[in-house]
Design an enzyme around this catalytic site. Structure first.
Site, PDB file in Angstrom:
ATOM      1  N   LYS A 123       0.709  -1.258  -0.088  1.00  0.00           N
ATOM      2  CA  LYS A 123      -0.015  -0.052   0.070  1.00  0.00           C
ATOM      3  C   LYS A 123       0.870   1.163   0.030  1.00  0.00           C
ATOM      4  O   LYS A 123       2.019   1.204   0.197  1.00  0.00           O
ATOM      5  CB  LYS A 123      -0.881  -0.165   1.259  1.00  0.00           C
ATOM      6  CG  LYS A 123      -0.159  -0.018   2.730  1.00  0.00           C
ATOM      7  CD  LYS A 123      -1.186  -0.175   3.595  1.00  0.00           C
ATOM      8  CE  LYS A 123      -0.156   0.075   5.032  1.00  0.00           C
ATOM      9  NZ  LYS A 123      -0.938  -0.747   6.292  1.00  0.00           N
ATOM     10  N   TYR A 130      13.018  31.913   6.067  1.00  0.00           N
ATOM     11  CA  TYR A 130      11.823  32.339   6.530  1.00  0.00           C
ATOM     12  C   TYR A 130      11.711  32.497   8.072  1.00  0.00           C
ATOM     13  O   TYR A 130      12.171  31.716   8.938  1.00  0.00           O
ATOM     14  CB  TYR A 130      10.462  31.712   6.053  1.00  0.00           C
ATOM     15  CG  TYR A 130      10.289  31.733   4.467  1.00  0.00           C
ATOM     16  CD1 TYR A 130      10.103  32.884   3.956  1.00  0.00           C
ATOM     17  CD2 TYR A 130       9.921  30.398   3.863  1.00  0.00           C
ATOM     18  CE1 TYR A 130       9.802  32.841   2.615  1.00  0.00           C
ATOM     19  CE2 TYR A 130       9.727  30.360   2.521  1.00  0.00           C
ATOM     20  CZ  TYR A 130       9.730  31.763   1.981  1.00  0.00           C
ATOM     21  OH  TYR A 130       9.381  31.575   0.396  1.00  0.00           O
TER      22      TYR A 130
HETATM   23  C1  LIG Z   1      -0.242  -1.844   6.725  1.00  0.00           C
HETATM   24  C2  LIG Z   1      -0.874  -2.933   7.238  1.00  0.00           C
HETATM   25  C3  LIG Z   1       0.215  -4.150   7.588  1.00  0.00           C
HETATM   26  C4  LIG Z   1       1.647  -3.899   7.312  1.00  0.00           C
HETATM   27  O1  LIG Z   1       2.116  -3.460   8.614  1.00  0.00           O
HETATM   28  P1  LIG Z   1       3.823  -3.387   8.730  1.00  0.00           P
HETATM   29  O2  LIG Z   1       3.977  -2.839  10.149  1.00  0.00           O
HETATM   30  O3  LIG Z   1       4.249  -2.085   7.860  1.00  0.00           O
HETATM   31  O4  LIG Z   1       4.412  -4.749   8.489  1.00  0.00           O
HETATM   32  C5  LIG Z   1      -0.440  -5.067   7.693  1.00  0.00           C
HETATM   33  N1  LIG Z   1      -1.862  -5.316   8.060  1.00  0.00           N
HETATM   34  C6  LIG Z   1      -2.593  -4.450   7.860  1.00  0.00           C
HETATM   35  C7  LIG Z   1      -4.177  -4.364   8.026  1.00  0.00           C
HETATM   36  C8  LIG Z   1      -2.129  -2.957   7.386  1.00  0.00           C
HETATM   37  O5  LIG Z   1      -2.970  -1.788   7.337  1.00  0.00           O
END
Ligand SMILES: *Cc1c(COP(=O)(O)O)cnc(C)c1O
Length: 402
Positions: free
Chosen positions: A53, A283
């Site tokens: 993702k 800034y």
């Molecule tokens: C993002 C996510 C993961 C992965 O988590 P990590 O800590 O990056 O390994 C796994 N399960 C779900 C439901 C997630 O949203």
């Protein structure tokens, strides 16, 4: 001037951004594969699903998946359009959409054969109907909320929902899962409590799940490393895939188990000012030189993913030395103090994440100086930033077990 002004029509916008060379991310595919191989070996016989993702945590969705295709049993994405992008890139591995899906996305989800996460009976009915209209069944993983209070059926409703889904011709139940709130902590009582709730609600349907090979899963990266009983049938590993530790505690507990950071992020100095003591930088006049100084200007700022919280707080590497960010991070520019770096000049490479000589800045250190975590830093690296892929193109041939 003609009405349709076209600049350099033979070059794409991406190629023009590469020409500008303001900053560049390099992703080492061999490092991605080394991390998957190491964590796969640790968690076997549990299968490895890579979470890609958020543009593969900033590493580039399609390229990351292509580097891992054949090595992992599945990919988790957040949205249906990400699943569609992976199919368009030629990915054939099973996919799971973790997030919410609109009814109008169901045809696409079914076409790409992406499994959807279900936490709601009416959504399951919509999916079933859409699937049956197409002579298909929609793959689903049931999500159980055991304590994050985010997505999922309450545990009490799970056995009935699973019974209903198992007899619905429009649905193909592939998995049941939960997500943990505090798995980065060692010996977290809350994690064990969540696991107990998960097991308890699945007990009445355990035989049915077993008989049909329906996978149970709970562990993301941290739990996969720290809580062996939670590995179950598969792990959903995001951050570890990229060689970034979920937390310092996880790193400390992991012992000899290693991860290789896959991403490096560099920019360059565009100007170096030779200034006197008492000069104001940037800034808000938040930094004034305390001595004659060399101040380097970087061509990127918060619009390019450099957190504004690094103002007067961050560190970068120039010619193998640590240099502080000074003044406020601007929208597209920022400043470092290179007074103690003899050869710093316009064109010198500035490393934001990665190695330079004997020095290393990792994503978590860089992020912690901005009061955040490696996860946020890499996932917010702009998708349009040029990315180069190092390491072998063809995945090592390690067949996935599904
Ligand atoms: C993002 C996510 C993961 C992965 O988590 P990590 O800590 O990056 O390994 C796994 N399960 C779900 C439901 C997630 O949203």
């Amino acid at each position: 001037m003609s009405k349709n002004v076209r600049c350099d029509p033979l070059r794409t916008a991406a190629a023009r951004r590469r020409d500008a060379m303001l900053a560049e991310v390099t992703v080492d595919r061999d490092a991605l594969r080394a991390n998957v191989a190491a964590l796969s070996a640790l968690v076997a016989p549990a299968r490895y699903w890579a979470v890609v993702k958020a543009n593969a945590y900033g590493h580039g969705l399609a390229q990351t998946a292509l580097a891992l295709e054949g090595m992992v049993a599945g990919f988790c994405v957040y949205r249906v359009d990400e699943a569609a992008s992976l199919r368009a890139a030629g990915i054939r591995t099973p996919l799971l959409v973790l997030g919410p899906v609109e009814s109008r996305e169901l045809p696409t989800a079914l076409e790409c054969e992406a499994a959807l996460t279900v936490w709601d009976r009416s959504f399951a009915r919509d999916l079933s109907r859409a699937a049956r209209q197409r002579g298909k069944s929609g793959a689903v993983h049931v999500k159980v909320d055991t304590g994050v209070t985010r997505l999922g059926f309450t545990p009490a409703g799970v056995p009935e929902a699973i019974d209903a889904f198992l007899t619905d011709a429009g649905l193909a139940l592939r998995g049941v899962y939960t997500h943990l709130a505090a798995a980065e902590e060692l010996e977290s009582a809350f994690t064990l409590e969540q696991f107990a709730r998960f097991e308890k609600c699945l007990a009445p349907v355990a035989t049915a799940l077993e008989a049909r090979g329906i996978r149970r899963h709970a562990a993301a990266s941290a739990a996969a490393m720290l809580y062996p009983p939670l590995r179950l049938d598969l792990i959903r590993a995001g951050i570890a895939t990229y060689g970034i530790w979920p937390s310092d505690q996880t790193r400390a507990a992991a012992g000899r188990f290693g991860l290789v950071p896959a991403l490096s992020w560099v920019t360059k100095l565009v100007v170096v000012h030779d200034v006197e003591e008492g000069r104001s930088i940037g800034y808000g006049c938040t930094f004034t030189t305390a001595r004659p100084s060399h101040i380097g200007v970087l061509p990127i700022g918060y619009a390019e993913g450099l957190p504004r919280a690094l103002s007067n707080a961050g560190i970068a590497l120039v010619h193998g030395r640590r240099v502080p960010f000074v003044g406020r991070i601007c929208m597209n520019m920022s400043f470092v103090d290179v007074t103690h770096v003899p050869n710093a000049m316009a064109g010198s490479t500035v490393t934001l994440i990665g190695n330079d000589g004997a020095e290393t800045l990792d994503a978590n250190e860089f992020a912690s100086r901005a009061g955040t975590i490696g996860y946020e830093l890499v996932s917010r690296l702009p998708a349009e930033m040029p990315r180069r892929y190092a390491g072998a193109q063809t995945p090592a041939v390690i067949p996935a077990r599904d």
